[in-house]
Design an enzyme around this catalytic site. Structure first.
Site, PDB file in Angstrom:
ATOM      1  N   ASP A 403       0.658  -1.068   0.153  1.00  0.00           N
ATOM      2  CA  ASP A 403      -0.106  -0.308  -0.442  1.00  0.00           C
ATOM      3  C   ASP A 403       0.584   1.529  -0.182  1.00  0.00           C
ATOM      4  OD1 ASP A 403      -2.359   1.438  -0.006  1.00  0.00           O
ATOM      5  OD2 ASP A 403      -2.224   1.799   2.470  1.00  0.00           O
ATOM      6  N   GLU A 406       2.662   5.011  -4.394  1.00  0.00           N
ATOM      7  CA  GLU A 406       2.404   5.690  -4.833  1.00  0.00           C
ATOM      8  C   GLU A 406       3.943   6.372  -5.412  1.00  0.00           C
ATOM      9  OE1 GLU A 406       0.051   5.252  -2.782  1.00  0.00           O
ATOM     10  OE2 GLU A 406      -1.410   3.992  -4.428  1.00  0.00           O
ATOM     11  N   ASP A 475      -9.104   3.954  -1.279  1.00  0.00           N
ATOM     12  CA  ASP A 475      -9.951   3.723  -0.630  1.00  0.00           C
ATOM     13  C   ASP A 475     -11.491   4.494  -1.023  1.00  0.00           C
ATOM     14  OD1 ASP A 475      -7.737   3.498   1.128  1.00  0.00           O
ATOM     15  OD2 ASP A 475      -7.231   5.748   1.161  1.00  0.00           O
TER      16      ASP A 475
END
Ligand code: GLC
Length: 802
Positions: A403, A406, A475
């Site tokens: 997670d 990015e 999300d």
């Protein structure tokens, strides 16, 4: 006019804006043709008869840097001709003709019938503006665009502009852009004929698919080469196969990864996780995976456990494994900048972290507060990371959830000057950081556990991420618009080479109503990656948290997923082979059917070739508008046969969503298990919707090891053929490297209104008094026009129904 033109040209030149200019020279080199133009070099590589790479640079030579996305090795394709005419060059392959106009240099691509497929914009073509590169293409009135990876909005991207810059966007809107994953690849469709363009550039890039103009579409990047692959169809399926031949395909995941998965931010302490596992088993709700979110760690330090919450990780992991649960912990890239922490110490000593150009190690703030960021572009870092992961696997975890890769930092702006790989700036690495982290994880698991199939879930990614990981859409929100988004985004990602996708079931942020949650699970059960997840501080979102009725419906939906696992697995096998998605937009299977491109058709989809899924995406709806393409369709729930070729409104009471089996479809199913591997399925049941001819190829193996790569798998072909007199159903094991422990087949043939006899290999079977027959035999259900036949398993057999 001439004066005006030369004035404009001089203004453009003054603004550093340059087009390629006129071609000055050319030469043929092996698999490519090299052109030198006034303002740029252009190399055209012939990859195959239907794939051509166009590469432009304003530098004196092309970059040697390898592509992060492309894995296909440079080919040795030589089967092309080059012809020079006065005004242009022509390169011909068996499928394509590329015309390169000399002055100014412009590209036009034609099929072998000289039909134009794709052309540069007349005036602009490829342009440069300092570092910025752009390619302008002629936009046709009826051109539609699909793909571009994880994008919100409609499936058709026409009329919008998108950015590729992996971004952490909690609670994103249904128009938000960009999100977590960048796939600079799209499919253009015109008159039901398709081509694809893959822009291999990892810098921040932009795709204007005819937004705010009707003259051209364009794609371009802040920097790097204008390097794109043109992939000809005309079948959309062929475009996706070519694209994934280039950027790689998903490997077959472990079978348990197709089961239901439960997550929450976070389940802790240990007693909570144990209770969760117990609830699933006691309530008989199938589940294979439990996720551990960030609270399992000691102060959010990756590769550690919080000693109070999880005093003996090895023990709880082995207890959960014994109950049939796999445990997947979250691993974020940020390594807490803490002098006393072994991962930080090792990373600093090994020089594994990204740095500023002056040598200082970069720190960004994220869950553990200030953190270092591993430079996954370096093989040494990836190897080191792999070792850390392997220690965790040895404790008993079964996969990893990557997670915040990015990479996300508070403030959402890693300084552009941060360097990776000894001097490559963040501008170039940002979009591939998640891909490289997934690669580190995948390669590490492969190296340390060569006999196990890796399972990795990632949030960020780039073209090629399918090689390493499943992707979820980050999300989302517990709202109806996000339920719709889940349906459409997963299809768009599938078209972009990412077949193993799903959205947080129930919505990550916010609290769904009973109905919304139910509808979400009913959709999730038909998305490739099926995981319930929830943010911290929300109401409980486990299947039993919404009362008994909801629990029953959700149990049914999850159980149906488990009954269909043989089908899912065979479809995953095909996705791994061909690169095609499992969850498919209608037009992927029905490319010539205009209705399948309509706005409403994006709210239903096909699973493989044979199953049409029409999820209910309105919270209060008890009906669903469905398009059934031409041919006959079997209502999965009632056995009723429907004529297709039109829209219908189907009743969809809260306990189910419309499902249809295509004419000729054969759907393999099994008994419900509480988890993969709970018991050996003694029976394989097949729903058969006979037609003139139909076929299904069932893939099976041990579900966990890599032995299938050396032939330890089974392929069984089921064929059905019907003429006016009789119906023949055949089983033939085509590949016998693996022996399923099955005892019998239970076949349910639909659309049979009368029969006189059922034979197995020429011998009449006995009629049974009940369904299903207790022993080999058949039962005729006259009311539902169905015949249920039970026969012992054999490598080959034939059933005749007269
Ligand atoms: C991010 C993830 C989410 C996770 C949370 C805490 O928001 O997208 O899935 O639960 O971080 O780790």
């Amino acid at each position: 006019m001439t004066v005006l033109c030369s004035f404009l040209i001089s203004v453009l030149a003054a603004a550093d804006f340059q087009t390629v200019g006129a071609i000055k020279s050319h030469r043929v080199q092996d698999d490519r043709v090299e052109f030198a133009a006034e303002n740029a070099l252009l190399n055209i590589y012939l990859i195959s008869s239907d794939m051509v790479r166009f590469r432009y640079t304003q530098r004196s030579e092309f970059s040697e840097a390898p592509s992060y996305a492309v894995v296909a090795s440079p080919g040795s394709f030589r089967d092309f001709t080059l012809v020079e005419e006065e005004q242009y060059f022509e390169i011909r392959t068996a499928d394509l003709m590329v015309r390169i106009r000399k002055n100014p240099c412009r590209i036009a691509i034609y099929d072998r019938n000289s039909r134009a497929i794709n052309e540069d914009d007349e005036s602009f073509g490829v342009c440069f503006d300092c570092d910025e590169v752009r390619c302008f293409k002629k936009l046709l009135d009826d051109e539609q665009f699909y793909g571009l990876g994880e994008k919100t909005g409609a499936l058709d991207k026409r009329g919008n502009q998108y950015t590729m810059w992996n971004s952490d966007k909690p609670g994103y809107s249904d128009r938000e852009d960009p999100l977590y994953v960048s796939v600079p690849f799209f499919i253009g469709v015109r008159e039901h004929k398709a081509y694809g363009i893959f822009f291999d550039n990892s810098y921040r890039s932009c795709f204007n698919m005819g937004a705010s103009n009707r003259r051209f579409y364009w794609f371009g990047a802040d920097k790097g080469e204008l390097d794109y692959y043109f992939l000809y169809g005309p079948q959309i399926q062929d475009v996706i196969s070519s694209y994934t031949a280039l950027t790689g395909r998903m490997e077959l995941p472990p079978l348990w990864a197709l089961g239901y998965q439960q997550s929450k931010w976070s389940y802790y302490p240990e007693s909570t996780v144990r209770a969760l596992a117990q609830e699933f088993r006691e309530r008989k709700i199938p589940c294979d995976v439990i996720y551990l979110d960030i609270h399992y760690m000691d102060g959010y330090r990756v590769f550690t456990w919080d000693k109070e919450r999880f005093p003996d990780p090895g023990r709880i992991l082995s207890d959960l494994n014994a109950q049939g649960f796999k445990v997947v912990p979250i691993i974020d890239p940020g390594v807490k900048a803490d002098d006393g922490y072994f991962v930080a110490q090792e990373g600093l000593a090994g020089g594994y972290f990204a740095r500023y150009p002056d040598g200082e190690v970069y720190q960004g703030e994220v869950w553990p507060s200030w953190a270092y960021f591993p430079d996954f572009s370096r093989p040494e870092t990836r190897e080191w990371w792999g070792e850390k992961l392997s220690a965790f696997v040895n404790q008993g975890v079964s996969g990893f959830w990557n997670d915040m890769n990015e990479p996300a930092v508070w403030g959402q702006a890693v300084p552009d000057i941060v360097e990776f790989c000894g001097g490559v700036s963040h501008k170039k690495i940002h979009n591939v950081y998640g891909l490289l982290m997934a690669q580190a994880t995948f390669d590490g698991l492969r190296r340390h556990f060569p006999q196990r199939r890796p399972f990795i879930l990632t949030r960020a990614g780039f073209a090629g991420t399918q090689r390493y990981a499943a992707v979820w859409t980050g999300d989302n929100i517990a709202r109806e618009d996000h339920l719709r988004l889940a349906c459409v985004m997963c299809q768009g990602m599938g078209l972009s080479g990412l077949p193993f996708v799903g959205a947080d079931v129930g919505g990550f942020i916010g609290n769904p109503s009973q109905r919304l949650y139910t509808r979400w699970v009913q959709l999730g059960a038909f998305t490739p990656f099926f995981r319930g997840h929830s943010a911290t501080g929300q109401q409980d979102k486990e299947p039993w948290a919404f009362g008994e009725e909801v629990e029953r419906r959700v149990r049914d939906a999850i159980s149906l997923r488990y009954r269909l696992l043989p089908f899912w697995y065979a479809e995953f096998y095909r996705a791994a082979q061909t690169g095609l998605p499992v969850m498919r937009p209608m037009f992927l299977n029905y490319q010539q059917d205009e209705n399948c491109y309509s706005r409403d058709a994006q709210f239903q989809f096909m699973l493989g070739e044979d199953l049409l899924v029409a999820p209910v995406l309105g919270e209060h709806d008890d009906f669903k508008k469905v398009y059934l393409p031409g041919g006959k369709w079997l209502d999965f729930w009632t056995g009723e046969v429907r004529e297709g070729g039109h829209w219908t409104v189907e009743e969809a009471p809260i306990d189910r969503i419309p499902l249809f089996v295509k004419e000729g479809g054969i759907i393999p199913m099994q008994e419900v298990a509480q988890f993969v591997g709970e018991k050996t399925a003694r029976e394989l049941s097949l729903v058969v919707f006979p037609t003139a001819s139909g076929r299904y190829s069932l893939y099976e193996d041990d579900g966990v090891s890599c032995d299938y790569r050396s032939g330890v798998y089974s392929l069984t072909d089921f064929t059905v053929a019907q003429d006016g007199q009789s119906l023949s159903f055949k089983v033939e094991r085509r590949h016998q490297g693996y022996q399923p422990q099955r005892e019998h087949y239970l076949l349910k043939f639909f659309d049979i209104s009368a029969l006189s006899e059922v034979q197995l290999d020429g011998v009449p079977l006995a009629a049974a008094a009940e369904e299903p027959p207790a022993a080999p035999g058949y039962f005729f259900d006259a009311r539902h026009h169905a015949v249920v036949v039970k026969v012992p398993c054999a490598d080959t057999l034939e059933i005749i129904i007269k």
